[in-house]
Design a protein around this motif. Sequence first.
Motif, PDB file in Angstrom:
ATOM      1  N   MET A  54      48.416   1.943 -25.330  1.00 51.23           N
ATOM      2  CA  MET A  54      49.798   2.332 -25.502  1.00 51.23           C
ATOM      3  C   MET A  54      50.625   1.081 -25.802  1.00 51.23           C
ATOM      4  O   MET A  54      50.336   0.001 -25.296  1.00 51.23           O
ATOM      5  N   LEU A  55      51.637   1.241 -26.620  1.00 54.49           N
ATOM      6  CA  LEU A  55      52.498   0.113 -26.959  1.00 54.49           C
ATOM      7  C   LEU A  55      53.650   0.002 -25.964  1.00 54.49           C
ATOM      8  O   LEU A  55      54.219   1.000 -25.539  1.00 54.49           O
ATOM      9  N   TYR A  56      53.973  -1.247 -25.624  1.00 52.72           N
ATOM     10  CA  TYR A  56      55.094  -1.539 -24.740  1.00 52.72           C
ATOM     11  C   TYR A  56      55.966  -2.601 -25.383  1.00 52.72           C
ATOM     12  O   TYR A  56      55.462  -3.549 -25.989  1.00 52.72           O
ATOM     13  N   ALA A  57      57.280  -2.449 -25.227  1.00 54.51           N
ATOM     14  CA  ALA A  57      58.221  -3.488 -25.618  1.00 54.51           C
ATOM     15  C   ALA A  57      58.541  -4.293 -24.369  1.00 54.51           C
ATOM     16  O   ALA A  57      58.818  -3.723 -23.319  1.00 54.51           O
ATOM     17  N   ILE A  58      58.466  -5.583 -24.475  1.00 52.19           N
ATOM     18  CA  ILE A  58      58.902  -6.463 -23.396  1.00 52.19           C
ATOM     19  C   ILE A  58      60.120  -7.198 -23.933  1.00 52.19           C
ATOM     20  O   ILE A  58      60.029  -7.971 -24.888  1.00 52.19           O
ATOM     21  N   LEU A  59      61.263  -6.895 -23.334  1.00 55.34           N
ATOM     22  CA  LEU A  59      62.535  -7.446 -23.776  1.00 55.34           C
ATOM     23  C   LEU A  59      62.892  -8.623 -22.881  1.00 55.34           C
ATOM     24  O   LEU A  59      62.912  -8.492 -21.661  1.00 55.34           O
ATOM     25  N   ALA A  60      63.152  -9.756 -23.477  1.00 51.72           N
ATOM     26  CA  ALA A  60      63.431 -10.981 -22.732  1.00 51.72           C
ATOM     27  C   ALA A  60      64.934 -11.211 -22.650  1.00 51.72           C
ATOM     28  O   ALA A  60      65.588 -11.411 -23.667  1.00 51.72           O
ATOM     29  N   TYR A  61      65.470 -11.189 -21.433  1.00 54.27           N
ATOM     30  CA  TYR A  61      66.891 -11.430 -21.191  1.00 54.27           C
ATOM     31  C   TYR A  61      67.065 -12.777 -20.507  1.00 54.27           C
ATOM     32  O   TYR A  61      66.228 -13.192 -19.704  1.00 54.27           O
ATOM     33  N   ILE A  65      60.421  -4.044 -19.276  1.00 51.94           N
ATOM     34  CA  ILE A  65      59.204  -3.477 -19.863  1.00 51.94           C
ATOM     35  C   ILE A  65      59.472  -1.997 -20.141  1.00 51.94           C
ATOM     36  O   ILE A  65      59.827  -1.252 -19.227  1.00 51.94           O
ATOM     37  N   ARG A  66      59.316  -1.610 -21.404  1.00 53.78           N
ATOM     38  CA  ARG A  66      59.585  -0.219 -21.777  1.00 53.78           C
ATOM     39  C   ARG A  66      58.502   0.295 -22.699  1.00 53.78           C
ATOM     40  O   ARG A  66      58.082  -0.405 -23.625  1.00 53.78           O
ATOM     41  N   PRO A  67      58.060   1.542 -22.486  1.00 53.39           N
ATOM     42  CA  PRO A  67      57.112   2.136 -23.423  1.00 53.39           C
ATOM     43  C   PRO A  67      57.765   2.297 -24.794  1.00 53.39           C
ATOM     44  O   PRO A  67      58.963   2.545 -24.895  1.00 53.39           O
ATOM     45  N   VAL A  68      56.978   2.140 -25.838  1.00 53.80           N
ATOM     46  CA  VAL A  68      57.458   2.328 -27.204  1.00 53.80           C
ATOM     47  C   VAL A  68      57.085   3.743 -27.633  1.00 53.80           C
ATOM     48  O   VAL A  68      55.905   4.108 -27.639  1.00 53.80           O
ATOM     49  N   LYS A  69      58.081   4.530 -27.996  1.00 55.66           N
ATOM     50  CA  LYS A  69      57.836   5.912 -28.406  1.00 55.66           C
ATOM     51  C   LYS A  69      57.477   6.012 -29.882  1.00 55.66           C
ATOM     52  O   LYS A  69      56.766   6.918 -30.286  1.00 55.66           O
ATOM     53  N   LEU A  70      58.004   5.113 -30.686  1.00 52.63           N
ATOM     54  CA  LEU A  70      57.728   5.131 -32.115  1.00 52.63           C
ATOM     55  C   LEU A  70      57.596   3.688 -32.573  1.00 52.63           C
ATOM     56  O   LEU A  70      58.439   2.856 -32.240  1.00 52.63           O
ATOM     57  N   TYR A  71      56.559   3.408 -33.319  1.00 55.91           N
ATOM     58  CA  TYR A  71      56.355   2.061 -33.849  1.00 55.91           C
ATOM     59  C   TYR A  71      56.027   2.178 -35.319  1.00 55.91           C
ATOM     60  O   TYR A  71      55.058   2.823 -35.703  1.00 55.91           O
ATOM     61  N   LEU A  72      56.857   1.575 -36.153  1.00 51.15           N
ATOM     62  CA  LEU A  72      56.629   1.539 -37.592  1.00 51.15           C
ATOM     63  C   LEU A  72      56.535   0.067 -37.978  1.00 51.15           C
ATOM     64  O   LEU A  72      57.545  -0.643 -37.931  1.00 51.15           O
TER      65      LEU A  72
END
Length: 130
Positions: A1-8, A109-116
């Motif tokens: 599964m793809l995850y976005a890791i956003l760095a703040y 950390i957030r799941p990616v629902k759509l990846y293009l």
Amino acid sequence: MLYAILAYHVEEEVASWTPEEDATVMRDLNKVHGRLNELGRLGPAARLGATEGACVLRGPRKGVVTDGPFTESKEQLLGFYILDCADRDAAISAARDLRQVNPSAMYEIRPVKLYLPGVPFPRTEDGVDA
């Protein structure tokens, strides 16, 4: 599964780093990137420019563009990663690796629902346009 890791991070803190301090953090982050790459788990990653150049588009129809971003936190989104992980725990583990070398950052950390993936862009470095 793809995850976005956003760095703040607190942007003023990052901007206050000397070129040597910034290079050290980036060198250490690149070691984590290299490990994730070797595992075939690292997708696109980006270090974003200063928020002073950002804007926000919102509202109905064509929307309205305003200077931004506007968030309810002292941290700003300064970059992101897309990772292919077996599960949430693996994504958290990868974020912990990133945070170990950049401990004052916060990682969402957030799941990616759509990846293009789109087209591959050339790699850029600070101050160099694609």
